[in-house]
Design a protein around this motif. Structure first.
Motif, PDB file in Angstrom:
ATOM      1  N   LYS A 389       0.832  -1.208   0.000  1.00 28.50           N
ATOM      2  CA  LYS A 389       0.000   0.000   0.000  1.00 28.50           C
ATOM      3  C   LYS A 389       0.866   1.258   0.000  1.00 28.50           C
ATOM      4  N   GLY A 390       1.928   1.223   0.816  1.00 31.78           N
ATOM      5  CA  GLY A 390       2.830   2.366   0.876  1.00 31.78           C
ATOM      6  C   GLY A 390       3.476   2.618  -0.477  1.00 31.78           C
ATOM      7  N   ALA A 393       1.005   4.213  -2.819  1.00 34.59           N
ATOM      8  CA  ALA A 393       0.860   5.637  -2.508  1.00 34.59           C
ATOM      9  C   ALA A 393       2.064   6.421  -3.027  1.00 34.59           C
ATOM     10  N   LEU A 440       6.954   2.150   8.810  1.00 36.89           N
ATOM     11  CA  LEU A 440       5.739   2.632   8.159  1.00 36.89           C
ATOM     12  C   LEU A 440       5.632   4.163   8.217  1.00 36.89           C
ATOM     13  N   PRO A 441       5.833   4.787   9.389  1.00 30.83           N
ATOM     14  CA  PRO A 441       5.816   6.249   9.400  1.00 30.83           C
ATOM     15  C   PRO A 441       6.914   6.836   8.503  1.00 30.83           C
ATOM     16  N   ALA A 444       5.669   6.853   5.069  1.00 26.97           N
ATOM     17  CA  ALA A 444       4.725   7.960   4.895  1.00 26.97           C
ATOM     18  C   ALA A 444       5.486   9.271   4.711  1.00 26.97           C
ATOM     19  N   GLY A 445       6.527   9.445   5.536  1.00 28.98           N
ATOM     20  CA  GLY A 445       7.331  10.656   5.432  1.00 28.98           C
ATOM     21  C   GLY A 445       7.976  10.785   4.069  1.00 28.98           C
ATOM     22  N   VAL A 447       6.877   9.507   1.212  1.00 33.94           N
ATOM     23  CA  VAL A 447       5.851   9.851   0.215  1.00 33.94           C
ATOM     24  C   VAL A 447       5.564  11.348   0.275  1.00 33.94           C
ATOM     25  N   LEU A 448       5.397  11.833   1.497  1.00 35.72           N
ATOM     26  CA  LEU A 448       5.081  13.239   1.678  1.00 35.72           C
ATOM     27  C   LEU A 448       6.217  14.125   1.175  1.00 35.72           C
ATOM     28  N   PRO A 510      10.635   5.964  17.333  1.00 37.05           N
ATOM     29  CA  PRO A 510      10.052   6.299  16.029  1.00 37.05           C
ATOM     30  C   PRO A 510      10.320   7.749  15.645  1.00 37.05           C
ATOM     31  N   VAL A 511      10.333   8.633  16.622  1.00 40.20           N
ATOM     32  CA  VAL A 511      10.576  10.047  16.344  1.00 40.20           C
ATOM     33  C   VAL A 511      11.991  10.222  15.775  1.00 40.20           C
ATOM     34  N   PHE A 514      12.187   9.169  12.222  1.00 39.94           N
ATOM     35  CA  PHE A 514      11.569  10.220  11.442  1.00 39.94           C
ATOM     36  C   PHE A 514      12.571  11.338  11.176  1.00 39.94           C
TER      37      PHE A 514
ATOM     38  N   VAL B 199       1.972   7.794  14.925  1.00 41.12           N
ATOM     39  CA  VAL B 199       1.871   8.245  13.538  1.00 41.12           C
ATOM     40  C   VAL B 199       1.338   9.676  13.487  1.00 41.12           C
ATOM     41  N   LEU B 205       4.804  16.688  13.889  1.00 38.59           N
ATOM     42  CA  LEU B 205       6.211  17.078  13.755  1.00 38.59           C
ATOM     43  C   LEU B 205       6.528  17.500  12.324  1.00 38.59           C
ATOM     44  N   ALA B 259       0.605  14.599  -2.723  1.00 31.77           N
ATOM     45  CA  ALA B 259       1.263  13.491  -2.023  1.00 31.77           C
ATOM     46  C   ALA B 259       0.434  13.045  -0.823  1.00 31.77           C
ATOM     47  N   THR B 260      -0.124  14.023  -0.093  1.00 26.20           N
ATOM     48  CA  THR B 260      -0.927  13.690   1.076  1.00 26.20           C
ATOM     49  C   THR B 260      -2.185  12.926   0.680  1.00 26.20           C
ATOM     50  N   ALA B 262      -2.515  11.078  -1.928  1.00 23.78           N
ATOM     51  CA  ALA B 262      -2.097   9.730  -2.303  1.00 23.78           C
ATOM     52  C   ALA B 262      -2.010   8.852  -1.059  1.00 23.78           C
ATOM     53  N   LEU B 263      -1.479   9.415   0.021  1.00 27.33           N
ATOM     54  CA  LEU B 263      -1.404   8.669   1.284  1.00 27.33           C
ATOM     55  C   LEU B 263      -2.800   8.381   1.825  1.00 27.33           C
ATOM     56  N   PHE B 266      -4.548   5.756  -0.660  1.00 28.83           N
ATOM     57  CA  PHE B 266      -3.959   4.468  -1.034  1.00 28.83           C
ATOM     58  C   PHE B 266      -3.126   3.794   0.044  1.00 28.83           C
ATOM     59  N   ALA B 267      -2.774   4.531   1.101  1.00 32.66           N
ATOM     60  CA  ALA B 267      -1.802   3.944   2.033  1.00 32.66           C
ATOM     61  C   ALA B 267      -2.428   3.075   3.115  1.00 32.66           C
ATOM     62  N   LEU B 271      -2.098   4.403   8.145  1.00 34.42           N
ATOM     63  CA  LEU B 271      -1.567   5.737   7.888  1.00 34.42           C
ATOM     64  C   LEU B 271      -2.657   6.789   7.704  1.00 34.42           C
ATOM     65  N   PHE B 274      -2.553   9.882   9.921  1.00 35.31           N
ATOM     66  CA  PHE B 274      -1.425  10.729   9.501  1.00 35.31           C
ATOM     67  C   PHE B 274      -1.858  11.618   8.344  1.00 35.31           C
TER      68      PHE B 274
END
Lengths: 552, 344
Positions: A389-390, A393, A440-441, A444-445, A447-448, A510-511, A514, B199, B205, B259-260, B262-263, B266-267, B271, B274
């Motif tokens: 999924k990640g 995305a 996983l986070p 996400a980071g 992708v963003l 996790p932080v 990140f 998350v 952050l 991008a957001t 998309a998350l 699809f993610a 997530l 988040f």
């Protein structure tokens, strides 16, 4: 021109280095094959996946100081770390992580482990082995009437306090016997006599919970009565009234008497005849008569002591106590035993349990009791699902950004997109280089960040447009555009890197991950947007002499 | 060449009062919700308890599942459908410490109880436990304080850096604007009852950095315009700078939003919080860099009317004149009281 060559050369070198860093390589690794662990060459992708992406188990352990105060926790944990690590190594997981975090925690990560309970038990077991002789004198029987009296005096009050504090299991126990009883609640004595027939049906509330077992010092307790009994035993008054020099210990087994589950309770001499410190080896075995067993061997000194102690207790029953639990039924001592002995785990126990026990005994006992403060386990299929999924995305985000950039900036957008592709490559390579773990986070980071990474290019392009609007030539506009956008790009990058550095320093697990992703991303983005795009422009300018218009 | 918002001259700052009211109302709603509807919806990572994500082989009934867990003695479990009809998350509190020594001595006691209850009702093998999380109370508390300390320190470091690179007033304005974003996002999280997990902390952050960037880019332009040394009130310089950076803001927000989304789409479920928080955060960051950072800078300038930059020479006199000039442009006379306070 030569300047351009160096620029292109640097970019090419970095691309090659990144591809090399990200290329799957063959490594020698401990892998599970046909149930056994062997060293073998396997192909591995360098960017490690976190437990949440590949499945596995994460444990965090702390010193359990509920029973005894531990003066120097950090030092105690250092010592415990060694034991935990050797146990985990024998557990046979490829690439386990065992490390101390801060001063008060051990983190254990076991990729691919799908039985949390088992792993937790192995890691946590104290492995404090003792051999204690069961009580021959019936001292608990003699104390029973006094214990009953205490419970009668204190019982109702204790029940009232425990139920208001929301003590779930105890309440459950009480519920169970109120259900069996039709007497009015509050009338403690009557309710007690009507409950399960105990040691003496007409006896008090304490002795009613017990039934005498078949050997000296053994008692049976109905499963449903066990919580109530434990509450009683926790009372200081009861503690004081228990026979001196004796200990009450639960058995590890649950028996079935007349279809109802019963637990065993043993009264043993508090002083052990020998402890596990002399243990030299332990291995699991299966015996047709006794079921699953663990055979152990003491060293010479231990063997000598064991022989002389058991010699004094012939015809007595010897409880084998592991972490304050009596393992199996205490065997009778027929004659003095030497260096070799066995722990009977009983019928129906799997060999795996015996293996785990042997493993724990071999690896030694923990210097301090540990407790598990956190467990996370993620199934492999869920991890796989998260990755797919990640990735979806990620691909869609990249496509969307490509469409926007090319649609809006045309030719220049294409350059930015090329730089963006390099950005993704470089970021992953930097992460791989720093042995970062992709979680996983983190995904996400990433992708963003694709959306955010073009910001620098957008700033530059807008500047170039402004310069073109002022009627400057293409070449000057590009130069000026980069020059003017630079301060904004630099300030935002530095501010973000500083933030990330703080997060890295003060954040937990996790932080931190990140923050690492963030810093890698900014460095890559800075390089790609400023250096790479500039180089592309220079290449274009050198090919199109006297460019009059720029597609931007 | 496609151009959006090219050579605009909107008077953004004129609306700062409306913006301030909207912001304060929203934050107040969040605070009100916190006071009247109880605390934040922390995930078990921050509180403590047991979470199990279970996937059944065939769809099950919510009520039945609940009954099965109650029967299995898993007290007060919270059940939530997660994604499709066969997936559930089950949340339960760990038993009180010290109770029933033998059985709850193991941390996974509750997880074991859940499994036992499901086995009894649906039979072993009819489900898989995809995820199990058991967290003790101390870990959660540490995570919480760790994240909070990190955020405050990060803000402080940003302030110092901007004070060094720009001027202290820019740094202060940027930090206030970023703090505003975090506060408003927290209010959003509270109002929409989004579960605060690690998350989501990650999203906050990320926002911290993103919102800071946005403000810095506008301020960079302000600094540049001030250096040109034109005799122009700061009010106009700010508006001009915002307008000049508008195409950049719109485009960057668009790509980030892409991008957001998309998350978000699809993610997957894990997530989603988040992505939701980020989506909201991107709007807030855009809003605040225009309607919070700049008015705050203007306000600081009025309070401490010294030169914003040596070349600009915005004196106290000029600042007073500027506020006088600005007066007719104000939308509502209701704002008279605070103005007097700031210009005196």
């Amino acid at each position: 021109m030569s300047n351009l060559k160096y620029r292109l050369g640097l970019i090419a070198a970095l691309v090659i280095a990144s591809v090399w860093a990200l290329f799957p390589r063959t490594v020698v690794e401990r892998v599970k094959r046909d149930g056994a662990f062997v060293y073998d060459t396997v192909r591995r992708v360098p960017l490690k996946r976190g437990l949440d992406l590949q499945g596995g188990m994460h444990l965090s352990l702390e010193v359990d100081d509920s029973k005894q105060a531990v003066a120097d926790k950090s030092d105690a944990l250092d010592r415990a770390l060694k034991v935990v690590r050797s146990r985990i190594d024998q557990f046979g997981v490829s690439e386990p992580v065992v490390q101390k975090v801060g001063t008060d925690r051990i983190i254990v990560e076991l990729p691919g482990i799908d039985d949390p309970k088992r792993a937790e038990d192995v890691v946590k077991a104290q492995a404090f082995l003792q051999f204690q002789i069961t009580d021959e004198t019936g001292s608990l029987d003699k104390a029973l009437s006094r214990l009953d009296q205490i419970v009668r005096d204190k019982g109702s009050a204790a029940v009232a306090t425990t139920s208001t504090t929301g003590d779930q299991p105890v309440q459950k126990g009480l519920d169970l016997f109120t259900k069996k009883d039709s007497a009015a609640p509050g009338d403690t004595t009557r309710r007690d006599t009507a409950a399960v027939p105990g040691l003496n049906a007409s006896a008090g509330p304490f002795s009613r919970l017990l039934e005498r077992g078949s050997i000296n010092g053994e008692y049976y307790v109905a499963q449903s009565n066990a919580p109530a009994l434990e509450t009683y035993l926790a009372m200081p008054e009861i503690q004081a009234a228990l026979p001196p020099g004796r200990e009450l210990l639960w058995g590890s087994d649950t028996l079935s008497v007349g279809g109802a589950p019963y637990r065993t309770l043993y009264v043993v001499d508090a002083r052990p005849i020998i402890t596990g410190e002399y243990l030299e080896d332990a291995k699991p075995n299966q015996s047709p008569i006794e079921g699953t067993i663990v055979e152990f061997r003491f060293n010479n000194e231990g063997g000598r002591r064991f022989r002389s102690e058991t010699g004094k207790h012939v015809q007595d029953y010897m409880a084998i106590v592991l972490d304050d639990k009596v393992m199996g039924r205490p065997p009778v001592i027929i004659q003095a035993i030497g260096a070799r002995g066995q722990i009977t785990m009983g019928q129906g126990r799997s060999l795996q349990e015996a293996q785990d026990l042997a493993l724990v005994l071999r690896a030694g006992s923990l210097p301090v009791p540990l407790k598990v403060s956190e467990v996370r386990s993620i199934g492999a299929s869920l991890g796989q699902d998260s990755i797919s999924k990640g990735t979806t995305a990620m691909v869609i985000a990249v496509l969307a950004v490509i469409v926007i950039m090319i649609g809006y900036y045309r030719f220049s957008g294409t350059l930015a997109v090329a730089a963006l592709v390099l950005y993704v490559l470089f970021t992953m390579a930097v992460l791989a280089g720093f042995n970062a773990v992709l979680t996983l986070p983190g995904l996400a980071g990433l992708v963003l960040s694709v959306g955010i990474a073009v910001d620098a290019n957008v700033l530059i392009f807008e500047r170039i447009r402004e310069e073109l609007d002022r009627g400057k030539t293409v070449r000057t506009s590009i130069d000026e555009g980069f020059k003017h956008a630079w301060s904004a790009i630099l300030d935002t990058s530095v501010a973000t890197i500083l933030t990330a550095a703080v997060l890295y320093q003060y954040g937990t697990g996790p932080v931190r991950g990140f923050a690492v992703t963030l810093i890698a991303g900014i460095a890559a983005s800075l390089f790609c947007a400023v250096f790479v795009t500039r180089t592309f422009y220079l290449v274009w300018l050198s090919r199109t002499r006297n460019a009059q218009t720029l597609s931007i | 060449m496609i151009r959006i918002f090219h050579n605009t001259s909107y008077d953004f700052i004129k609306w700062w009062r409306h913006a301030a009211v909207a912001t304060v109302v929203f934050i107040m709603l969040g605070v009100g919700s916190y006071v009247f509807r109880g605390g934040v919806n922390y995930s078990i990572e921050f509180t403590s308890g047991t979470l199990m994500q279970v996937r059944f082989t065939k769809p099950v009934d919510d009520g039945e599942l609940r009954a099965a867990l109650d029967a299995g003695g898993v007290d007060g479990a919270e059940i939530q459908r997660f994604g499709d009809a066969t997936e559930y998350t089950i949340r339960a509190q760990n038993r009180a410490e010290g109770a029933a020594v033998s059985d709850s001595a193991s941390t996974s006691a509750v997880a074991t109880a859940i499994r036992a209850a499901l086995d009894a009702k649906y039979g072993a093998g009819s489900y898989t436990a995809e995820r199990t999380e058991v967290v003790g109370p101390r870990v959660g508390a540490e995570l919480r304080t760790g994240a909070a300390i990190a955020m405050v320190l990060a803000s402080f470091v940003t302030l110092v850096y901007l004070a060094f690179r720009f001027e202290w007033r820019f740094g202060l304005a940027a930090v206030i604007s970023t703090a505003h974003d975090v506060l408003i996002t927290l209010a959003f999280i509270k109002l929409f009852h989004i579960e605060v997990s690690l998350v989501v902390v990650g999203a906050i952050l990320t926002l911290l950095g993103y919102s800071g960037n946005d403000t810095i880019i506008i301020f960079d332009r302000v600094r540049e315009n001030l250096r040109k040394g034109r005799k122009q009130p700061l009010y106009d310089t700010l508006n001009e700078s915002i307008n000049e950076t508008l195409p950049r803001s719109v485009l960057t927000h668009t790509t980030t939003m892409a991008a957001t989304l998309a998350l978000l789409l699809f993610a997957g479920e894990v997530l989603r919080p988040f992505a939701v928080v980020m989506t909201f955060g991107i709007f807030v960051a855009t809003f605040s860099s225009i309607y919070v950072a700049s008015p705050v800078l203007l306000w600081i300038e009025r309070k401490f009317p010294r030169a914003v930059s040596d070349k600009a020479q915005v004196s106290r006199q000029a600042a007073l004149a500027e506020s006088a000039k600005e007066r007719p442009a104000r939308p509502a006379p209701s704002g008279a009281a605070p103005r007097r306070a700031t210009t005196r």
